[in-house]
Scaffold this active site. Structure first.
Site, PDB file in Angstrom:
ATOM      1  N   HIS A 174       0.847  -1.196   0.000  1.00 55.22           N
ATOM      2  CA  HIS A 174       0.000   0.000   0.000  1.00 55.22           C
ATOM      3  C   HIS A 174       0.874   1.235   0.000  1.00 55.22           C
ATOM      4  CE1 HIS A 174      -3.212   2.791   1.010  1.00 55.22           C
ATOM      5  NE2 HIS A 174      -4.046   1.836   0.621  1.00 55.22           N
ATOM      6  N   GLU A 213      -7.927  -4.991  -0.394  1.00 53.69           N
ATOM      7  CA  GLU A 213      -8.413  -5.809  -1.512  1.00 53.69           C
ATOM      8  C   GLU A 213      -8.220  -7.310  -1.275  1.00 53.69           C
ATOM      9  OE1 GLU A 213      -9.895  -3.951  -3.325  1.00 53.69           O
ATOM     10  OE2 GLU A 213      -8.759  -2.340  -4.259  1.00 53.69           O
TER      11      GLU A 213
HETATM   12  N1  COA Z   1       4.035  -7.614  -4.181  1.00 47.06           N
HETATM   13  C1  COA Z   1       5.375  -7.676  -4.145  1.00 47.06           C
HETATM   14  N2  COA Z   1       6.171  -6.606  -3.912  1.00 47.06           N
HETATM   15  C2  COA Z   1       5.546  -5.452  -3.669  1.00 47.06           C
HETATM   16  C3  COA Z   1       4.154  -5.326  -3.674  1.00 47.06           C
HETATM   17  C4  COA Z   1       3.386  -6.463  -3.947  1.00 47.06           C
HETATM   18  N3  COA Z   1       2.070  -6.405  -3.952  1.00 47.06           N
HETATM   19  N4  COA Z   1       3.812  -4.033  -3.414  1.00 47.06           N
HETATM   20  C5  COA Z   1       4.966  -3.391  -3.266  1.00 47.06           C
HETATM   21  N5  COA Z   1       6.003  -4.221  -3.422  1.00 47.06           N
HETATM   22  C6  COA Z   1       7.412  -3.873  -3.367  1.00 47.06           C
HETATM   23  C7  COA Z   1       7.863  -3.350  -4.720  1.00 47.06           C
HETATM   24  O1  COA Z   1       8.349  -4.369  -5.553  1.00 47.06           O
HETATM   25  C8  COA Z   1       8.951  -2.373  -4.321  1.00 47.06           C
HETATM   26  O2  COA Z   1      10.091  -3.126  -3.981  1.00 47.06           O
HETATM   27  P1  COA Z   1      11.565  -2.536  -4.208  1.00 47.06           P
HETATM   28  O3  COA Z   1      11.664  -1.353  -3.265  1.00 47.06           O
HETATM   29  O4  COA Z   1      12.467  -3.661  -3.847  1.00 47.06           O
HETATM   30  O5  COA Z   1      11.617  -2.140  -5.645  1.00 47.06           O
HETATM   31  C9  COA Z   1       8.394  -1.751  -3.046  1.00 47.06           C
HETATM   32  O6  COA Z   1       7.558  -2.770  -2.471  1.00 47.06           O
HETATM   33  C10 COA Z   1       7.607  -0.475  -3.270  1.00 47.06           C
HETATM   34  O7  COA Z   1       6.621  -0.738  -4.247  1.00 47.06           O
HETATM   35  P2  COA Z   1       5.917   0.364  -5.144  1.00 47.06           P
HETATM   36  O8  COA Z   1       5.138  -0.315  -6.207  1.00 47.06           O
HETATM   37  O9  COA Z   1       6.899   1.400  -5.547  1.00 47.06           O
HETATM   38  O10 COA Z   1       4.962   1.025  -4.104  1.00 47.06           O
HETATM   39  P3  COA Z   1       3.782   2.012  -4.446  1.00 47.06           P
HETATM   40  O11 COA Z   1       3.556   2.833  -3.253  1.00 47.06           O
HETATM   41  O12 COA Z   1       3.967   2.727  -5.735  1.00 47.06           O
HETATM   42  O13 COA Z   1       2.618   0.964  -4.739  1.00 47.06           O
HETATM   43  C11 COA Z   1       0.772  -0.345  -4.724  1.00 47.06           C
HETATM   44  C12 COA Z   1       1.561   0.730  -3.948  1.00 47.06           C
HETATM   45  C13 COA Z   1      -0.546  -0.560  -3.995  1.00 47.06           C
HETATM   46  C14 COA Z   1       0.471   0.152  -6.136  1.00 47.06           C
HETATM   47  C15 COA Z   1       1.602  -1.647  -4.772  1.00 47.06           C
HETATM   48  O14 COA Z   1       1.831  -2.102  -3.470  1.00 47.06           O
HETATM   49  C16 COA Z   1       0.936  -2.714  -5.613  1.00 47.06           C
HETATM   50  O15 COA Z   1       1.072  -2.716  -6.823  1.00 47.06           O
HETATM   51  N6  COA Z   1       0.176  -3.660  -4.979  1.00 47.06           N
HETATM   52  C17 COA Z   1      -0.517  -4.683  -5.713  1.00 47.06           C
HETATM   53  C18 COA Z   1      -1.810  -4.125  -6.274  1.00 47.06           C
HETATM   54  C19 COA Z   1      -2.851  -3.859  -5.214  1.00 47.06           C
HETATM   55  O16 COA Z   1      -3.063  -4.650  -4.316  1.00 47.06           O
HETATM   56  N7  COA Z   1      -3.525  -2.721  -5.348  1.00 47.06           N
HETATM   57  C20 COA Z   1      -4.563  -2.318  -4.435  1.00 47.06           C
HETATM   58  C21 COA Z   1      -4.110  -1.212  -3.554  1.00 47.06           C
HETATM   59  S1  COA Z   1      -5.284  -0.852  -2.265  1.00 47.06           S
END
Ligand code: COA
Length: 390
Positions: free
Chosen positions: A261, A318
């Site tokens: 998140h 979710e």
């Molecule tokens: N699975 C595996 N690794 C994850 C992850 C996941 N669901 N969510 C974050 N990470 C890791 C990333 O790979 C990244 O790792 P790194 O620092 O080694 O590169 C780090 O955590 C930060 O991730 P990032 O995508 O930059 O964070 P964000 O703040 O932009 O993204 C989300 C937040 C919600 C978009 C992201 O966690 C995600 O894509 N989750 C899956 C989709 C989801 O559940 N969405 C609903 C949100 S309520």
């Protein structure tokens, strides 16, 4: 910050104010107008939360009665809108249909001389009341069934289940969906709410702002995640296969849907309530999905610790939405529509809040394209492939 550029994705950037809800990610706390989500989840109905968000506080009994009386007739869809839903291909994605339905709803509402619709609590209630009706109507239409009229004696959650199936839901099912709607009702300046506020800030009306919000919710980095969680649970099949699945997924540098998140640095406070619902409902129905989800969450933590020591990601709202909604008989491609039914309370309240103290939201970008140069008349230009924007 780097130079004049804020972080990509506006992480940590404060872009406005709101009195509606507060997300304290470091401590995992979510409040609506100062009420903790843990209190609201177990002590308030969705309609009480609608009152809280739109009118400023939880309702007294008489106010709740009035609100329910106001919502009941608003749930009925105009026949022309139902005809429009019937004209949509039955294999259309329900979120696309909801976006079209919300946008189309505007045609049936009074508008001013300049074409804009009134953006007031009445319009907000209209959207809150009709969203579940649109979702339930298309659910039946695509199964070759006639839509069912809302029952004026049922509240939002029970009415949705009734309009989908034509059966009055058992009280556990109604309570689980009601709590889901409470949990999803607002979440500060999340992407779809921000989108609604940007649209409203141009003086576009509430129907336009909410259409933008529905479109923004659809992506799987936001509201589109739970159907993908369900697909993962189906692919895993049984709890003992969860660990190998996660290992594989993370090995391919893919994300585990329903985890992680932007704001919460510990477990999303809403996840625990949904986990409780998922557990209770699946125990009753004998479905395996809660156990698979639990095993997946445990395995994700263990495997991630192994691959990236010190790194932790937690279940977000979710994750347990998937086994919860699936236990209620809702197909996975409709999960995000249910998210929209709950978030409609927050979206509409944010649009009204934006309009009450509006200033056009218009940020800047740092230009990184070519320096200023002369225009070559077309006859003298070389043909060259221009790289597509990606
Ligand atoms: N699975 C595996 N690794 C994850 C992850 C996941 N669901 N969510 C974050 N990470 C890791 C990333 O790979 C990244 O790792 P790194 O620092 O080694 O590169 C780090 O955590 C930060 O991730 P990032 O995508 O930059 O964070 P964000 O703040 O932009 O993204 C989300 C937040 C919600 C978009 C992201 O966690 C995600 O894509 N989750 C899956 C989709 C989801 O559940 N969405 C609903 C949100 S309520």
């Amino acid at each position: 910050m780097s130079g004049n550029v804020v972080d990509r994705g506006l992480e940590g950037v404060i872009v406005g104010e709101t009195v509606l809800s507060n997300v304290e990610g470091q401590v995992g706390r979510l409040t609506y107008r100062g009420y903790d989500i843990h209190d609201l989840a177990v002590n308030a109905t969705f309609e009480e939360v609608v009152h809280l968000l739109l009118y400023g506080d939880l309702p007294a009994q008489s106010e709740l009665r009035d609100l329910n009386a106001e919502l009941a007739p608003l749930r009925t869809l105009p026949p022309a809108l139902i005809a429009m839903l019937k004209a949509i291909p039955t294999d259309a994605w329900p979120m696309d249909v909801l976006r079209t339905g919300i946008s189309a709803l505007a045609h049936f509402e009074p508008h001013r001389a300049d074409g804009a619709h009134e953006s007031n609590p009445g319009a907000a209630l209209n959207l809150i009341a009709k969203t579940p009706s649109i979702v339930a109507a298309f659910d039946r239409i695509r199964r070759g069934l006639e839509p069912i009229a809302p029952d004026p004696h049922l509240r939002t959650a029970a009415n949705f289940l009734w309009m989908r199936t034509g059966e009055k839901p058992i009280k556990e099912a109604e309570a689980a969906l009601d709590m889901y709607l409470v949990l999803l009702a607002d979440h500060s300046y999340n992407a779809s709410t921000f989108s609604a506020r940007v649209t409203a800030s141009t003086n576009a009306d509430i129907y336009g702002a909410i259409t933008a919000a529905v479109a923004t919710l659809a992506g799987d980095l936001h509201g589109g995640a739970p159907s993908k969680v369900m697909t993962m649970l189906e692919e895993i099949g049984t709890p003992e296969k969860a660990e190998a699945y996660v290992r594989n997924l993370l090995g391919r540098h893919e994300k585990i849907m329903g985890m992680g998140h932007r704001e919460y640095k510990i477990r999303d406070p809403r996840a625990e309530h949904l986990e409780g619902s998922a557990k209770a409902l699946t125990e009753k129905s004998g479905s395996p999905w809660y156990k698979v989800a639990r095993a997946l969450e445990d395995a994700s933590d263990a495997v991630l610790q192994e691959m990236k020591p010190g790194k932790k990601i937690y279940a977000n709202v979710e994750f347990y939405t998937a086994p919860t909604l699936s236990s209620l008989g809702i197909p996975k491609d409709e999960f995000t529509c249910l998210f929209a039914c709950g978030r409609m309370a927050g979206w509409t309240a944010h649009v009204l809040e934006q309009m009450a103290g509006n200033r056009l939201i218009r940020p800047q970008a740092n230009y990184t394209g070519p320096a200023v140069h002369a225009l070559e008349p077309i006859g003298g230009r070389r043909a060259h492939a221009v790289g597509a924007l990606n």
